[in-house]
Design an enzyme around this catalytic site. Structure first.
Site, PDB file in Angstrom:
ATOM      1  CB  CYS A   1     -10.667 -26.732   8.254  1.00  0.00           C
ATOM      2  SG  CYS A   1      -9.086 -25.431   8.066  1.00  0.00           S
TER       3      CYS A   1
ATOM      4  CG  ASP B   1      -6.017  -5.597   2.450  1.00  0.00           C
ATOM      5  OD1 ASP B   1      -6.976  -3.946   1.736  1.00  0.00           O
ATOM      6  OD2 ASP B   1      -5.636  -4.434   3.658  1.00  0.00           O
TER       7      ASP B   1
ATOM      8  CB  CYS C   1      -5.362 -25.222   8.331  1.00  0.00           C
ATOM      9  SG  CYS C   1      -5.236 -24.803   9.956  1.00  0.00           S
TER      10      CYS C   1
ATOM     11  CG  HIS D   1      -8.555 -22.306  11.436  1.00  0.00           C
ATOM     12  ND1 HIS D   1      -9.209 -23.337  10.358  1.00  0.00           N
ATOM     13  CD2 HIS D   1      -9.564 -21.409  11.731  1.00  0.00           C
ATOM     14  CE1 HIS D   1     -10.374 -23.385  10.847  1.00  0.00           C
ATOM     15  NE2 HIS D   1     -10.932 -21.919  11.147  1.00  0.00           N
TER      16      HIS D   1
ATOM     17  CB  CYS E   1      -7.886 -27.997  11.207  1.00  0.00           C
ATOM     18  SG  CYS E   1      -8.964 -26.886  11.432  1.00  0.00           S
TER      19      CYS E   1
ATOM     20  CG  ASP F   1       0.072   0.776   2.261  1.00  0.00           C
ATOM     21  OD1 ASP F   1      -0.760   0.788   3.546  1.00  0.00           O
ATOM     22  OD2 ASP F   1       1.219   1.292   2.410  1.00  0.00           O
TER      23      ASP F   1
END
Ligand SMILES: CNc1nc2cc3nc(NC)[nH]c3cc2c(=O)[nH]1
Ligand SMILES: [Zn+2]
Length: 377
Positions: A309, A271, A311, A340, A314, A94
Site C-alpha cells: 500500500c 458504499d 497510502c 489506510h 503506510c 441517500d
C-alpha cells in the site's frame, strides 16, 4: 427530460462483471467504484485534501442526518454540499429511509410518508418522497436516491410485498419531483432475498422507467442482517437481470470479500461504513488480510502496515507508531487508520477495474483472495 448523467458505457466485461463509466456534471465516475460514506458532511476524521489523495470516484452524504443538522436549507444557502464540505467531485445522497428505520425511534409509516423522532433531540419530523427530494435538491448532490422503505432482514413475504408496493408508489412521487438540472435519480429495488419478489419489483420499476428513464438502479434491502449466503445467492441470480446500460449500486456493502463477489456478479457501485468504522476500532484491511493494530506483536514492529500500500499512513509510519497511537487513544489513530482502510478499499475496486480492462479479472480475484488467506499479515 434532461439527463444530467450521461449513459453508462460498458468498457469491458468478464461474464456478468463489467468495467464502465458515466459522466456527472462534476466529473466522470469510473466503475467498479467504492464510495466512502460522509454521513454528516465529512468522511469521519479525514480532511478533503486527504480524501482527494485517496481518490474516490464518488462520496456519500446522508439526507437524514444533514436534513436534521445543520439543515438542508442552510447548506443550500451556503452554496450546496460540495461547497459546504469542500468536495468538488461527484456526491451521492441517500434518501433517508434507511436511517429513519435504523436510527430514529417512535416512527410511524403511512402512505404520505414517515413521521419520526430525531435521534438528536427527540423532536418530531416528517419524511415523505417529496421532502426527501427537496432535501437532496437543496444539498445539490449529483446522484439522488429515491425514498424507499428498507425492510429489516427476515421480513415475512406478505409484509414485504406490502412494503414493496408502497416503495413503488413513493418512487413515482420521487420521479414527479423537479430535481436540480445537474441531478440524476436512481431507483431502488427491494424484495428481500426472494428472487421472485425482486423480479416483480424490478418489472414495476421498469414500467416507470419506460416512461421516464432512471439514471441508475440500486439493490436495497440487503446487508440488513440476512445470512451472507442468502444475500450472495440472491445477488448472483438477480444482479445480472438489472438493465446493463445503467449503473448498478449495491447499498451498504461491504467487506473486501463482498466487493469482489459483487463485482464478479455485475455490481458497479458500493458504499459501506465498514472501512472507516473498523479503522476507528483498530481493524485494518490489508492485502494480506485483517490486522488488529492494538495486538502486542505490533508494538515494536518497524514494518509498514501494508507493504503493497502506498497510502500516507503506510509510506510514512511504522506499525509500532500506529500501535502506539491506538493504545494511547490519540485522534491521529482514527485518521491514519481511516486513510489506510479507505485507500485499500477504493484501491481494491480501482484494481478490479484495471483487471477487467486488461482482461485478467479472474486471475486478479483469485490472487487477491489467496493473498488474504496465506501470510500472517
Ligand atoms: C436510501 N435507501 C436505502 N438505503 C439503504 C442503505 C443500506 N445500508 C445497508 N447495510 C449497511 N443496507 C441498506 C439498504 C438500504 C435500502 O434498502 N434503501
Ligand atoms: Zn495504507
Amino acid at each position: 427530460m434532461s439527463c444530467p448523467l450521461s449513459p453508462f458505457q460498458v468498457e469491458a466485461t468478464c461474464g456478468p462483471a463489467r468495467a464502465g463509466r458515466f459522466e456527472t456534471t462534476r466529473g466522470p465516475v469510473l466503475t467498479p467504484a467504492f464510495m466512502p460514506v460522509g454521513t454528516q458532511g465529512t468522511v469521519k476524521g479525514i480532511t478533503p485534501a486527504q480524501l482527494a489523495e485517496i481518490g474516490p470516484q464518488v462520496i456519500l452524504g446522508n439526507t437524514y442526518h444533514l436534513g436534521l443538522r445543520p439543515g438542508d436549507e442552510l447548506v443550500r444557502d451556503l452554496g450546496g454540499l460540495h461547497a459546504f464540505m469542500a468536495w468538488p467531485g461527484p456526491i451521492l445522497t441517500d434518501s433517508g429511509g434507511f436511517q429513519v428505520f435504523s436510527l430514529s425511534s417512535l416512527r410511524k409509516i403511512k402512505e404520505e410518508g414517515v413521521t419520526f423522532q430525531s435521534h438528536i433531540d427527540g423532536s418530531t419530523h416528517f419524511l415523505s418522497p417529496e421532502r426527501s427530494m427537496e432535501i437532496q435538491r437543496n444539498l445539490g448532490s449529483d446522484i439522488v436516491m429515491a425514498l424507499d422503505e428498507c425492510p429489516p432482514g427476515r421480513m415475512e413475504r406478505p409484509a414485504l410485498e406490502t412494503s414493496m408496493a408502497r416503495t413503488t408508489r413513493w418512487l413515482q412521487r420521487c420521479r414527479a419531483f423537479p430535481l436540480g438540472e445537474r441531478q440524476g435519480l436512481f431507483a431502488i429495488n427491494q424484495g428481500g432475498v426472494h428472487m421472485d419478489l425482486r423480479t416483480r419489483h424490478l418489472h414495476e420499476i421498469l414500467d416507470l422507467d419506460a416512461r421516464t428513464p432512471f439514471q441508475g438502479f440500486a439493490v436495497g434491502g440487503l446487508s440488513v442482517g440476512e445470512p451472507k449466503d442468502e444475500m450472495n445467492a440472491l445477488l448472483s441470480e438477480f444482479t445480472p437481470t438489472l438493465p446493463a446500460d445503467r449503473p448498478r449500486y449495491l447499498m451498504g456493502v461491504g467487506t473486501p470479500e463482498d466487493l469482489l463477489f459483487g463485482i464478479a456478479h455485475g455490481v458497479d457501485l458500493f458504499d459501506c461504513v465498514l472501512p472507516t468504522r473498523e479503522a476507528r476500532h483498530g481493524t485494518l484491511l490489508t492485502s494480506r488480510g485483517r490486522v488488529k493494530i492494538k495486538n502486542a506483536r505490533h508494538r515494536t514492529s518497524s514494518l509498514p502496515l501494508d507493504p503493497d500500500c502506498n497510502c500516507y499512513a503506510c509510506r510514512t509510519f511504522t506499525r509500532a507508531y500506529l500501535h502506539h497511537l491506538f493504545r494511547a487513544g490519540e485522534m491521529l489513530a482514527s485518521t491514519l487508520n481511516s486513510i489506510h482502510n479507505l485507500s485499500y478499499t477504493v484501491g481494491l475496486t480501482r484494481a478490479a477495474r484495471r483487471a477487467l480492462l486488461e482482461n485478467r479479472f479472474p486471475d486478479f480475484a483469485r490472487r487477491t483472495i489467496d493473498q488474504w488467506n496465506t501470510e500472517e499479515p
